[in-house]
Scaffold this active site. Structure first.
Site, PDB file in Angstrom:
ATOM      1  N   GLU A  96       0.810  -1.217   0.000  1.00 51.53           N
ATOM      2  CA  GLU A  96       0.000   0.000   0.000  1.00 51.53           C
ATOM      3  C   GLU A  96       0.847   1.272   0.000  1.00 51.53           C
ATOM      4  OE1 GLU A  96      -3.301  -0.091  -0.085  1.00 51.53           O
ATOM      5  OE2 GLU A  96      -3.727  -2.195   0.398  1.00 51.53           O
ATOM      6  N   TRP A 140     -35.171   4.792  -6.857  1.00 54.65           N
ATOM      7  CA  TRP A 140     -35.064   3.530  -6.137  1.00 54.65           C
ATOM      8  C   TRP A 140     -35.153   2.326  -7.078  1.00 54.65           C
ATOM      9  CZ3 TRP A 140     -33.257   3.560  -1.337  1.00 54.65           C
ATOM     10  CH2 TRP A 140     -33.329   4.778  -0.636  1.00 54.65           C
ATOM     11  N   ASP A 390     -12.364   1.375  23.743  1.00 60.03           N
ATOM     12  CA  ASP A 390     -13.272   0.600  24.585  1.00 60.03           C
ATOM     13  C   ASP A 390     -13.004  -0.897  24.428  1.00 60.03           C
ATOM     14  OD1 ASP A 390     -15.824   0.309  26.182  1.00 60.03           O
ATOM     15  OD2 ASP A 390     -16.341  -0.821  24.377  1.00 60.03           O
ATOM     16  N   GLU A 445      -9.003   0.876  27.781  1.00 59.70           N
ATOM     17  CA  GLU A 445      -9.901   0.382  28.817  1.00 59.70           C
ATOM     18  C   GLU A 445      -9.584  -1.105  29.010  1.00 59.70           C
ATOM     19  OE1 GLU A 445     -14.588  -0.317  29.914  1.00 59.70           O
ATOM     20  OE2 GLU A 445     -13.695  -0.938  28.033  1.00 59.70           O
TER      21      GLU A 445
END
Length: 757
Positions: A96, A140, A390, A445
């Site tokens: 990359e 749509w 978290d 955490e």
């Protein structure tokens, strides 16, 4: 057949997962049966894993072992992890052209407007048979705009501009990806890279809304510099109002930011920003990772919030959830391409049994692209200053911490139960963030206490700046629930507050959002309970319960602030003893918003005592800002006296004394001091302004003597032992740390006749 039989014997361990067994067998592990039971023979695996680390050099690993020699036996683990990390960096460079472009993939995936106003749509859906784009722009029509299949499961669609050179899909148009599966199903999905999603009141499903404003928001104010001491105000935008409704980004900007600035917090941790379909999940069941929650307002209004915080000199951290994702399919990542895998592990390994959510496959190249680009997106587009990650414990271990009581034994942190794919992802995230943004702050955490998680990657660590000291609030709640005042154990309190890895910074907190949730109580509610409804008026004498509660509320928070870590966190409203609990609207409470709010109006009523707790919290933060104990080395504890219920310690040339005795005050109490001199009162928590009784003469001066005491060369007699902060006044300087000035803090209880604490 063997695998199917094994499932009947061991339905939960990772060894029964096909995708886990395959790489293990390749490394020399094999199944064997003993007396009808099955187990994984890893003798060959361990040897080959060790061999992987033999030729790996961790540049500064000696520093890690110097800090903690007991980690030396696990050197091969650190080397292997570092080798896997280096391999990923090498692959990024090779495939990359480095992580810079790789982490900007949000500029090519999803939908992006080109220079000529053409629109390029790109998705990764390896399990799909065909992809189409539908929406307002084509009435749509489910088949008029097919994607073209590319290699590696990628799909692209280009829409040229209209004749008037405007984009084919206007700003705020609704869109859907139509996925045709190999099982001949037709699915309607939101792009994983969607930058804005909304929901109408009558629907439970979010819609992808194309966000491409003609005049994008331009940030005005630069990011503040990283502060020496981190004082965090944990916040949720939706509850940041006294009104029973979902509050807005604009409300937070106008009404809450000035309070945070006034209180002396220099950092905000914003929860529940990444879009989550279920409001009551507190933002931890994310459905759209690149979309700021529209229930609070528009992306531009969030950008303005952060911009204004920066003007005030306040950092803003995002509570980022990369540990798991919502199970939602129509408006989430789950089954995006019609398969059970795609972004996640397939089968049981891809599901969190307690959270009811999906678990990412961190070994997948495209998952790493998605998650690392997600971090970059929030830093670049919204100008966040860092992240609180978290659920790190769940990421670090195959068992996700479920049913595991971490004892601190180092064997718990090394071995096959560690998910090294996840760990290496976290190393990559920290390396990339700190390389691109040197002042970026990352917080883990983690309840397990993984060694090295807050050490430099060059040492073999994980690269986080801080971890949350999660044992501290649990200890305070345990004490208030289970012990009488006279039974508080000073040594145990000090142990909990100081039990952290040296050289790995912690964020201390007495309580967070976890303690405020329904089913638990805040410290204020544990201390004062129902009397908060009737006896918080400053126009009447304090009852014994309110008096004890107000004094202990201040003492607990300051003791945590001074002794518990290298940063401090407070959940919004708890600084003034917010009454009641936090409960989001749900079926069980008739969809009520009554408890999903923060009653800041209570602080503005001078006749209520909430403003006294607010005033103390403000003075505590401003005092720390001046003297900087959070940025200093850990405290030197000079006393933890069980009989007297006294705790004393020194930090950053500040002396702290806490008297927790429920009935005794002390006179002529000897206090140890490192620095000699004259001490004067700087802060008195017994001031009436802070809900105290005003019993201290602020003209009192205290002089040290050349009498060694409790490991310090000097000491002094202090009387009375109440709540004070004294400043060494000999040099006439005002820079406490730089000029060796000392401050002296006393926290205590008064005579039992007044029931003051």
């Amino acid at each position: 057949k063997l695998f199917d039989w094994l499932l009947t014997l061991h339905p939960s361990p990772f060894v029964v997962m096909k995708q886990s067994l395959r790489p293990l067998i390749e490394f020399g592990a094999f199944l064997r049966t003993l007396g009808g039971d099955a187990e994984l023979d890893c003798s060959g695996l361990r040897g080959k894993m060790a061999a992987l680390s033999d030729n790996v050099t961790v540049p500064e690993i000696a520093s890690l072992f110097q800090m903690d020699p007991y980690l030396k036996p696990y050197e091969s683990d650190f080397r292997r992890r570092y080798g896997l990390f280096q391999k990923q960096l090498h692959l990024l460079e090779e495939a990359e052209s480095g992580f810079d472009q790789f982490t900007r993939s949000y500029q090519t995936y999803g939908v992006n407007r080109q220079a000529n106003n053409g629109l390029l749509f790109k998705e990764w859906a390896p399990g799909a048979e065909a992809l189409f784009l539908t929406g307002d722009f084509n009435g749509w029509d489910n088949f008029s705009h097919p994607y073209t299949k590319k290699e590696f499961g990628k799909w692209e669609l280009y829409l040229p501009p209209r004749e008037d050179k405007s984009p084919a899909v206007p700003h705020l148009s609704r869109l859907k990806v139509v996925v045709h599966t190999k099982d001949r199903e037709r699915l309607y999905r939101i792009s994983p890279w969607a930058k804005y999603v909304t929901k109408i009141d009558t629907s439970v499903v979010y819609d992808w809304v194309h966000w491409d404003p003609p005049q994008p928001y331009v940030h005005i104010h630069p990011r503040p510099k990283k502060p020496r001491s981190l004082r965090i105000y944990e916040s949720h935008v939706g509850i940041a109002s006294p009104e029973g409704k979902i509050a807005s980004y604009t409300n937070f900007t106008v009404n809450v930011l000035p309070r945070i600035k006034d209180l002396g917090y220099n950092c905000i941790q914003l929860m529940a920003i990444m879009e989550h379909a279920y409001y009551a999940s507190f933002g931890y069941q994310v459905t759209s990772f690149f979309a700021a929650s529209s229930r609070y307002g528009t992306p531009d209004e969030l950008k303005n919030l952060i911009d204004e915080a920066h003007r005030l000199g306040i950092l803003v951290l995002l509570d980022v959830v990369h540990s798991h994702a919502s199970k939602n399919t129509e408006d989430g990542l789950n089954h995006f391409d019609g398969t059970d895998s795609c972004f996640f592990h397939e089968g049981p390994r891809g599901e969190h049994s307690l959270w009811g959510s999906r678990l990412f496959n961190y070994s997948s190249w495209e998952v790493k692209r998605f998650l690392l680009s997600n971090l970059r997106w929030w830093m670049e587009e919204y100008r966040f200053d860092g992240f609180r990650f978290d659920g790190v414990t769940s990421m670090l271990y195959h068992h996700h911490g479920i049913g595991t009581a971490f004892s601190g034994n180092y064997s718990e942190y090394f071995g096959l139960h560690v998910d090294e794919d996840s760990l290496v992802y976290l190393m990559l995230a920290n390396q990339i963030l700190h390389s691109l943004y040197p002042d970026c702050i990352t917080i883990a955490e983690d309840v397990s206490g993984m060694p090295g998680i807050c050490r430099k990657i060059e040492e073999g660590g994980c690269g986080f700046d801080y971890r949350l000291a999660m044992a501290i609030p649990d200890k305070w709640i345990q004490i208030l629930k289970e012990y009488k005042d006279e039974d508080w154990n000073m040594g145990n309190i000090v142990y909990t507050l100081t039990n952290r890895r040296y050289g790995e910074k912690c964020i201390a907190y007495a309580e967070s959002h976890d303690q405020a949730l329904v089913g638990d109580k805040t410290l204020a509610f544990w201390l004062m309970d129902k009397e908060m409804y009737t006896n918080m008026s400053a126009l009447i004498p304090m009852t014994p319960v309110i008096d004890r509660g107000i004094q202990l509320h201040k003492m607990i928070r300051l003791l945590t602030h001074g002794l518990g870590g290298e940063g401090y966190l407070n959940f919004m409203g708890n600084e003034f003893g917010h009454p009641e609990w936090l409960d989001f609207p749900r079926t069980g409470n008739n969809e009520s918003y009554h408890y999903a709010r923060r009653q800041y109006n209570l602080v503005d009523m001078d006749h209520l005592r909430y403003c006294q707790l607010y005033a103390f919290d403000r003075e505590m933060n401003h005092t720390e800002d001046k003297y900087g104990w959070l940025a200093s080395p850990p405290a030197y504890v000079t006393a933890k006296h069980e009989g007297d219920k006294v705790i004393m310690f020194e930090r950053a040339n500040v002396i702290f004394i806490f008297n927790f005795h429920p009935s005794k005050s002390y006179s002529s109490y000897r206090v140890a001091a490192e620095m000699p001199g004259k001490y004067k009162i700087k802060l008195d928590t017994d001031e009436v302004w802070y809900g105290g009784h005003g019993r201290v003469d602020h003209s009192t001066e205290f002089f040290t003597e050349a009498i060694p005491f409790n490991g310090r060369p000097h000491s002094m007699l202090v009387s009375p032992l109440v709540v004070l902060c004294l400043l060494n006044d000999d040099s006439g300087q005002r820079s406490l740390i730089k000029d060796n000035l000392s401050a002296f803090r006393l926290h205590g209880l008064s005579t039992p006749s007044k029931c003051t604490f």
